[in-house]
Design an enzyme around this catalytic site. Sequence first.
Site, PDB file in Angstrom:
ATOM      1  N   GLN A 479      42.709  41.313  37.242  1.00  0.00           N
ATOM      2  CA  GLN A 479      43.235  40.168  37.988  1.00  0.00           C
ATOM      3  C   GLN A 479      42.963  40.240  39.482  1.00  0.00           C
ATOM      4  OE1 GLN A 479      44.888  42.828  37.181  1.00  0.00           O
ATOM      5  NE2 GLN A 479      46.917  42.978  38.046  1.00  0.00           N
ATOM      6  N   GLY A 480      42.470  41.368  39.978  1.00  0.00           N
ATOM      7  CA  GLY A 480      42.162  41.481  41.397  1.00  0.00           C
ATOM      8  C   GLY A 480      43.279  42.066  42.226  1.00  0.00           C
ATOM      9  N   ALA A 697      54.072  36.429  49.868  1.00  0.00           N
ATOM     10  CA  ALA A 697      53.282  36.109  48.682  1.00  0.00           C
ATOM     11  C   ALA A 697      54.126  36.179  47.423  1.00  0.00           C
ATOM     12  CB  ALA A 697      52.098  37.070  48.563  1.00  0.00           C
ATOM     13  N   GLY A 699      53.957  36.257  42.985  1.00  0.00           N
ATOM     14  CA  GLY A 699      53.112  36.414  41.813  1.00  0.00           C
ATOM     15  C   GLY A 699      52.797  35.045  41.248  1.00  0.00           C
ATOM     16  N   GLU A 702      51.330  33.510  35.968  1.00  0.00           N
ATOM     17  CA  GLU A 702      51.903  32.921  34.763  1.00  0.00           C
ATOM     18  C   GLU A 702      52.074  31.409  34.843  1.00  0.00           C
ATOM     19  OE1 GLU A 702      54.774  35.786  32.526  1.00  0.00           O
ATOM     20  OE2 GLU A 702      55.259  35.872  34.654  1.00  0.00           O
TER      21      GLU A 702
END
Length: 737
Positions: A479-480, A697, A699, A702
């Site tokens: 995912q980086g 930031a 997440g 999802e």
Amino acid sequence: MTTDQRVKGGIGESTIRPDGVAKLQGDFAFLNDLYAEGMLHGATLRSPYAKARIVRLDIAPALAMPGVHAVLTHDDVPGDKTFGLVDADQPVLAHEITNYWGEPAAIVAADDPETARRAVAAIDVEFEELEPLIDSEEAVAAGEVFREMDLRSGDQELRGEVVVEGYYETAMQDQAPLGTEAGLAIPDGEGGVDLYAPTQWVHADHEQMLPCLGLEPDQLRVHPGGLGGAFGSREDISLQIHACLLALRTGRPVKFHYDRGESFVGHVHRHPSRMWYRHEADAEGNLVRVEAKLILDGGAYASTTGPVLANATYFAVGPYKVPSVAIHGFGTRTNNPPCGAMRGFGAVQSCFGSEAQMDKLAAALEMDPMDLRRRNMLVQGDHMPTSGQRFDRPLPTDKVIEELLAMPLPPALDSDDPRHLPGGTGLTTERSSVKRGVGYALGLKNLMFSEGFDDSTEVRMILNPAGAEIHAASVECGQGMINAMQQVGRTVLGLSHVAWVFDDTSLIGSAGSTSASRQTPMTGGAVYAACVGLRDKVLEQWDGDDLFDDGVHKDGEVVATLDQVCADGPVEFLATYRHPPTSPPDENFHGDVHVDFGIAGHRAVVDVDEELGLVRVISVDTVQDVGKVLNPTSVVGQMEGGTMQGVGLAIMEEIVLRDGKMLNANFTDYLLPTFLDAPTVDMVLLEEEGGFGPFGAKGIAESPTISSTPAVVAAIRNATGKPLTRVPVRPEDIVGL
């Protein structure tokens, strides 16, 4: 989006991923590429039935084969016989009874993969097929329930003037990572073992494995390996204990590698669901009451069915104000394949039902569906209609709706090119047969773990003359994350060289799971804290006011180079980061059970051939609150990928079961969207201040999957007028009466 100019490669830039070039050139070491001198190959005997009694299991014929070094059964497990991510209810190897199709009953180590497969076939085994429990409603009636939630909020006597009811289903979806499960266990010759594992959480693997292997903590070291995707499928144990058992028994390295068919039974899946909804509103369109009954099929073992059900229940009414709520949720035990974590984690299922209900209610009220959503939307300062928790952090539902409605629609279909038609190059659709539909959906989900879980991440920063190193056990699934963490490190420290170092379970504390939209805020928070601590430690030691590649600065002058700073050895700082606490729910499932929330919306445009039941998804555009963009390209990639998984569930992805057995455990029959199926995805990224991740930031991985599925199905309903209450939508659902 702003770029931090403190150092090149800092937050806000689309920097090149450190694993990117190696993956493009085929040089990256995935788990299946691992090799150890003298290694053996593992294989697994699995049950051919959804439920069966093991009548006979004679391993002697397999052991007698040349090249076979070990064959192990339940009796050979030296410690605890069961394991589990939440509840230790799953056998390492089945004993007497197998509870799902594909459950492991014996394992083999041999000189090569073919000998291992032939040894499995040589095991003299007899299964007596038993009647399986495969219906989740029957499981509820029989009391086979992992978790039950009877959540009620507000005045239960409230009733609305306008009422709509609906029944909805979502299928079992596979995470379908391109890399299948593989792992390598290497004995250390002193009774311990090193494991290179397909995992999303090395410390959870370590914790589950120790009691089964009968080892002391320092005798087992779990290392994250190169993963070809995960999406929740690597959160549970698959081959880890088996590989270590065989390595410890033979004294040689043992490697497992599942083919695609075995991968389908070797990991958990998205819970299929059945949902009954009743929405009530007043004549003006204000929601008054929502009732729902949710049944999620957890399969044979618990895995994360409990928390998945919690998410489905807490977010069963979506991002809307409802003064009266009654949600009854069940996570059931059946003899279907085990289900657990998959991107969206329960919110996907209930979002499909609740958003369909909002469209149905809008039609009954003769309102525009988005006007109904705007009238009832939750924003910062409101309380969750389920748990009662207050939204103290930004929840820009209004901006999501506003930006989504402002996005331009794609042009009308004006081509006879079959590649642009629902039938594709099969030449089955004519342009005159195509109807276009537009649909919208909003999705709300928690970020990170909930219900009082004490979550933390540990990071050690090390400064040396070449720059800085981030040491952590956080797992990169593709995912980086590593890229973003290096950007955080560069920005805070002012150093252009920040390397990432994976540490195993013997060298550093847990970083938690790479799931639940948590690594960016959690590992990012730990990296941020460790970098601040390291920087301040160095500046205090040298009486400086800033740090850069050329050393410590004071009043614009260099007072110590990095060589001087590290003259007595590297400088270290260890940080453990915890998010704001949550509380376990009370007896009514109320409380501050979540840390933070993500809000997103999707608009889908589809073309449909009603006569043939064919669908082409033209565009799926999205607006999402991301808190702060650390790496624009990574954010876009995550949002595009998550949206495509939502499109897949909407129109094609489904594990088909018959009597508990998978009928399509391969990529020939389990259909996935390809590049030819991919719609355009335009997006608006909302950067709302107030998140607790690094630089604010959030997440973000999802949310794109949650509202994309109901948006696509809403668009198909708009084109066809059909109710379409189940995903994936099949051609017969469109063509049928």
